[in-house]
Design a protein around this motif. Sequence first.
Motif, PDB file in Angstrom:
ATOM      1  N   VAL A   1     132.498  19.282  77.304  1.00 50.95           N
ATOM      2  CA  VAL A   1     133.183  20.373  76.253  1.00 50.95           C
ATOM      3  C   VAL A   1     134.153  21.159  77.298  1.00 50.95           C
ATOM      4  O   VAL A   1     135.252  21.395  76.817  1.00 50.95           O
ATOM      5  CB  VAL A   1     132.124  21.426  75.898  1.00 50.95           C
ATOM      6  CG1 VAL A   1     132.789  22.517  75.151  1.00 50.95           C
ATOM      7  CG2 VAL A   1     131.339  20.839  74.768  1.00 50.95           C
ATOM      8  N   ASN A   2     133.565  21.553  78.458  1.00 54.06           N
ATOM      9  CA  ASN A   2     134.838  22.346  79.243  1.00 54.06           C
ATOM     10  C   ASN A   2     135.986  21.615  79.606  1.00 54.06           C
ATOM     11  O   ASN A   2     137.115  22.348  79.540  1.00 54.06           O
ATOM     12  CB  ASN A   2     133.852  22.944  80.199  1.00 54.06           C
ATOM     13  CG  ASN A   2     134.716  23.980  81.149  1.00 54.06           C
ATOM     14  OD1 ASN A   2     134.996  24.842  80.512  1.00 54.06           O
ATOM     15  ND2 ASN A   2     134.711  23.870  82.438  1.00 54.06           N
ATOM     16  N   GLU A   3     135.699  20.393  80.004  1.00 51.47           N
ATOM     17  CA  GLU A   3     136.957  19.572  80.757  1.00 51.47           C
ATOM     18  C   GLU A   3     137.851  19.160  79.432  1.00 51.47           C
ATOM     19  O   GLU A   3     139.079  19.168  79.489  1.00 51.47           O
ATOM     20  CB  GLU A   3     136.404  18.350  81.247  1.00 51.47           C
ATOM     21  CG  GLU A   3     135.694  18.869  82.602  1.00 51.47           C
ATOM     22  CD  GLU A   3     136.501  19.708  83.669  1.00 51.47           C
ATOM     23  OE1 GLU A   3     137.791  19.048  83.886  1.00 51.47           O
ATOM     24  OE2 GLU A   3     135.932  20.391  84.462  1.00 51.47           O
ATOM     25  N   PHE A   4     137.207  18.894  78.409  1.00 49.86           N
ATOM     26  CA  PHE A   4     138.012  18.248  77.256  1.00 49.86           C
ATOM     27  C   PHE A   4     138.768  19.338  76.500  1.00 49.86           C
ATOM     28  O   PHE A   4     139.844  19.200  76.349  1.00 49.86           O
ATOM     29  CB  PHE A   4     137.135  17.616  76.410  1.00 49.86           C
ATOM     30  CG  PHE A   4     137.915  16.698  75.432  1.00 49.86           C
ATOM     31  CD1 PHE A   4     137.921  15.387  75.908  1.00 49.86           C
ATOM     32  CD2 PHE A   4     138.284  16.902  74.249  1.00 49.86           C
ATOM     33  CE1 PHE A   4     138.726  14.410  75.114  1.00 49.86           C
ATOM     34  CE2 PHE A   4     139.174  16.099  73.495  1.00 49.86           C
ATOM     35  CZ  PHE A   4     139.151  14.721  73.925  1.00 49.86           C
ATOM     36  N   ASN A   5     138.121  20.545  76.380  1.00 47.56           N
ATOM     37  CA  ASN A   5     138.780  21.620  75.735  1.00 47.56           C
ATOM     38  C   ASN A   5     139.731  22.118  76.626  1.00 47.56           C
ATOM     39  O   ASN A   5     140.961  22.600  75.995  1.00 47.56           O
ATOM     40  CB  ASN A   5     137.861  22.738  75.405  1.00 47.56           C
ATOM     41  CG  ASN A   5     136.977  22.759  74.132  1.00 47.56           C
ATOM     42  OD1 ASN A   5     137.313  21.626  73.460  1.00 47.56           O
ATOM     43  ND2 ASN A   5     135.911  23.518  73.998  1.00 47.56           N
ATOM     44  N   GLN A   6     139.637  22.332  78.000  1.00 45.67           N
ATOM     45  CA  GLN A   6     140.794  22.811  78.780  1.00 45.67           C
ATOM     46  C   GLN A   6     142.257  21.989  78.764  1.00 45.67           C
ATOM     47  O   GLN A   6     143.082  22.462  78.586  1.00 45.67           O
ATOM     48  CB  GLN A   6     140.076  22.722  80.208  1.00 45.67           C
ATOM     49  CG  GLN A   6     139.485  24.021  80.498  1.00 45.67           C
ATOM     50  CD  GLN A   6     139.041  24.051  82.064  1.00 45.67           C
ATOM     51  OE1 GLN A   6     139.748  24.575  83.067  1.00 45.67           O
ATOM     52  NE2 GLN A   6     137.940  23.486  82.408  1.00 45.67           N
ATOM     53  N   GLN A   7     141.619  20.739  78.625  1.00 45.02           N
ATOM     54  CA  GLN A   7     142.922  19.826  78.601  1.00 45.02           C
ATOM     55  C   GLN A   7     143.500  19.918  77.215  1.00 45.02           C
ATOM     56  O   GLN A   7     144.577  19.609  76.858  1.00 45.02           O
ATOM     57  CB  GLN A   7     142.448  18.419  79.070  1.00 45.02           C
ATOM     58  CG  GLN A   7     143.674  17.240  78.957  1.00 45.02           C
ATOM     59  CD  GLN A   7     144.768  17.543  80.211  1.00 45.02           C
ATOM     60  OE1 GLN A   7     144.360  17.914  81.347  1.00 45.02           O
ATOM     61  NE2 GLN A   7     145.859  17.887  79.636  1.00 45.02           N
ATOM     62  N   HIS A   8     142.547  19.783  76.159  1.00 43.47           N
ATOM     63  CA  HIS A   8     143.056  19.785  74.927  1.00 43.47           C
ATOM     64  C   HIS A   8     143.925  21.014  74.299  1.00 43.47           C
ATOM     65  O   HIS A   8     145.116  21.092  73.526  1.00 43.47           O
ATOM     66  CB  HIS A   8     141.848  19.663  73.758  1.00 43.47           C
ATOM     67  CG  HIS A   8     142.567  19.197  72.217  1.00 43.47           C
ATOM     68  ND1 HIS A   8     142.375  20.307  71.351  1.00 43.47           N
ATOM     69  CD2 HIS A   8     142.541  17.832  71.934  1.00 43.47           C
ATOM     70  CE1 HIS A   8     142.994  19.584  70.283  1.00 43.47           C
ATOM     71  NE2 HIS A   8     142.966  18.076  70.556  1.00 43.47           N
ATOM     72  N   GLU A   9     143.691  22.269  74.875  1.00 44.09           N
ATOM     73  CA  GLU A   9     144.342  23.443  74.614  1.00 44.09           C
ATOM     74  C   GLU A   9     145.665  23.390  75.151  1.00 44.09           C
ATOM     75  O   GLU A   9     146.433  24.229  74.610  1.00 44.09           O
ATOM     76  CB  GLU A   9     143.403  24.744  75.255  1.00 44.09           C
ATOM     77  CG  GLU A   9     142.206  24.795  74.565  1.00 44.09           C
ATOM     78  CD  GLU A   9     141.638  26.082  75.532  1.00 44.09           C
ATOM     79  OE1 GLU A   9     141.719  27.355  74.729  1.00 44.09           O
ATOM     80  OE2 GLU A   9     140.964  26.210  76.470  1.00 44.09           O
ATOM     81  N   VAL A  10     145.879  22.744  76.091  1.00 46.74           N
ATOM     82  CA  VAL A  10     147.397  22.688  76.801  1.00 46.74           C
ATOM     83  C   VAL A  10     148.219  21.822  76.064  1.00 46.74           C
ATOM     84  O   VAL A  10     149.595  21.727  76.472  1.00 46.74           O
ATOM     85  CB  VAL A  10     147.266  22.474  78.274  1.00 46.74           C
ATOM     86  CG1 VAL A  10     146.642  23.323  79.100  1.00 46.74           C
ATOM     87  CG2 VAL A  10     146.732  20.858  78.476  1.00 46.74           C
ATOM     88  N   GLY A  11     147.777  20.781  75.365  1.00 43.40           N
ATOM     89  CA  GLY A  11     148.355  20.014  74.492  1.00 43.40           C
ATOM     90  C   GLY A  11     148.902  20.618  73.228  1.00 43.40           C
ATOM     91  O   GLY A  11     148.762  21.740  72.890  1.00 43.40           O
ATOM     92  N   TYR A  12     149.725  19.757  72.440  1.00 45.31           N
ATOM     93  CA  TYR A  12     150.434  19.966  71.292  1.00 45.31           C
ATOM     94  C   TYR A  12     149.982  19.183  69.858  1.00 45.31           C
ATOM     95  O   TYR A  12     150.049  17.956  70.371  1.00 45.31           O
ATOM     96  CB  TYR A  12     151.990  20.208  71.385  1.00 45.31           C
ATOM     97  CG  TYR A  12     152.279  21.234  72.423  1.00 45.31           C
ATOM     98  CD1 TYR A  12     152.892  22.493  71.817  1.00 45.31           C
ATOM     99  CD2 TYR A  12     152.312  21.095  73.509  1.00 45.31           C
ATOM    100  CE1 TYR A  12     153.078  23.427  72.738  1.00 45.31           C
ATOM    101  CE2 TYR A  12     152.784  22.137  74.558  1.00 45.31           C
ATOM    102  CZ  TYR A  12     153.147  23.270  74.026  1.00 45.31           C
ATOM    103  OH  TYR A  12     153.668  24.156  75.076  1.00 45.31           O
ATOM    104  N   ASP A  13     149.648  19.840  68.794  1.00 46.56           N
ATOM    105  CA  ASP A  13     149.029  19.118  67.658  1.00 46.56           C
ATOM    106  C   ASP A  13     150.417  18.481  66.934  1.00 46.56           C
ATOM    107  O   ASP A  13     151.713  18.809  67.215  1.00 46.56           O
ATOM    108  CB  ASP A  13     148.086  19.846  66.989  1.00 46.56           C
ATOM    109  CG  ASP A  13     148.815  21.219  66.157  1.00 46.56           C
ATOM    110  OD1 ASP A  13     149.958  21.083  66.321  1.00 46.56           O
ATOM    111  OD2 ASP A  13     148.008  21.848  65.889  1.00 46.56           O
TER     112      ASP A  13
END
Length: 552
Positions: free
Chosen positions: A302-314
């Motif tokens: 959760v922590n690793e995936f969320n951190q990376q997902h948060e910096v991306g763009y939908d």
Amino acid sequence: MSGIGHLFEIGRTGIRAHQQGLATVSHNISNIETKGYSRQEVVLEAASPANGQEASGVRVTEIRRNVDVFLERQITKLKEDVGRLDARHNYLLQADGALTEGDSNGIGHGLTEFFNAVRDVGTNPEGAVQRTVLLGKSNSLTDEVNRAAETLDQIRRDADGEIGRHLTTVNGLATEIATLNDSIYHAEASGGAAHDLRDQRQVRVNEMAELVEVSEVEMRDGLAIMVGGHLLVSGNHANTLVQTPDADNAPFNDISIVRNDGTTLSITSRINGGRVNGLVTLRDTDIVSFQDRLDRSVAVLVNEFNQQHEVGYDLDGDTGNLFFSALSPEAPVANDLNTGGAVGTSVAVSTASSLTFSNYEIAFTNATTFDVRDTTNGTTVLSGQPYTSGNNIVFDGLTVVITNDSGAPAADDVFTVSAHKGAATDLSVAITNTDDISASSTAAGVPGNNLNALALVDIHTARQSTLGSTTLNDYHAITAGNVGSTTREVSFSLTAKEAETEQVETFREGVSGVSLDEELTHLLSFQRAFEASARLINVADELLQTVLALGR
């Protein structure tokens, strides 16, 4: 006359002694299938001569109970070991089933399928099908994790409930033993034998030993039984064992003994055998260690995936989206031995990139000073820190708050803290719209940019420092392997103890068991001796009649 009269007396003693022998043999035969029965035998000896010279027949000196105390103690101890191992084994099999990987199911399989779906989105970042599949695989992984977490938690709840049922049984056995103590005392005080009562009491002791570790001490008023170092049975009085809430292990319970004055004392840690000990070990050690590893791996995901997902763009050009629901650590848990009045208020993630996912203890040296210890690695994180009620305690990416409630903390008060506890139970997917999946690394790159999706894919094979430099799948495989190896180890030990118990019980049968062939031989022997004694009286009577006839 006196000589003939003496023959009558010898015949009478023979009839009485051999009648007792017949009764004892009959009693043995009738109890050949009685659990715990110890063979009894009549011990005969020549009666003391009336005048120091003339034979006086035979007398019964005792009815002997054939029992080897050493073997009985061995059986009791083995019952404790078998009960302890069997209780653990039964539930470990369930835990093994919960974490075992199948060809098309399991957490490891779910992780692989999930990251394969992320890879497919990276291949076609704007594809609706790929995004839909990813969302579906995310929910499937969540379901697998939640199911495993619920199974492990249910095992702990079931074990706790079974402990309560066993304590009820132990209390009933304690009452029975106390009653038997009283019956044995009165029977033997009046000069009688209480062999059958003693057998019944030993059966109850062994039944109790299968549930809890017992220590036996033969006292003047009966057998004293100690459990956890405290008297459960003394003479004709029995105390009781109860479950009491365990403050630092909610919603589970401690095992306490209710003493004569009505006070209760926790003895959980002092019960070292029997099914109850096996269940406590299973509930508070085995399953907790499995849960800790499952929670840690999920929290890292959760922590690793969320951190990376948060910096991306939908697809809408938005950023800062959480893919999984954010970690929500539990409040600090106060040790149930704490004597101060402080309470744990909250734990929050302040810096996700600094999380270590270790377990921590905040230990107070006095009311105003504390240390923070990493119990996973055995290191001290903070030392001699000043404490103020309600202030933030910040370390390793966490912000912890402890406040004074009924008073300040006392020296040696301890609070446990974890960022990952409960993560598997709480795991859920935060997004519901496939457009919110952030595959692009820039707003301008939407919809064709796939760099953030590729970075998300890399998490799958990255060696995570918070997991001991292993990948997510490898860490879970080790967890499943730990469950399996623990189960096998306990299974092997159980099989060995059962075989040892069977062997010792065979030895006991050789000493205390009833052999039908032997008893039939004894039956015929006593029958013939009885008949011979009766014939002796007939001979004496004939001799007496002859003497009387001479006088006429």
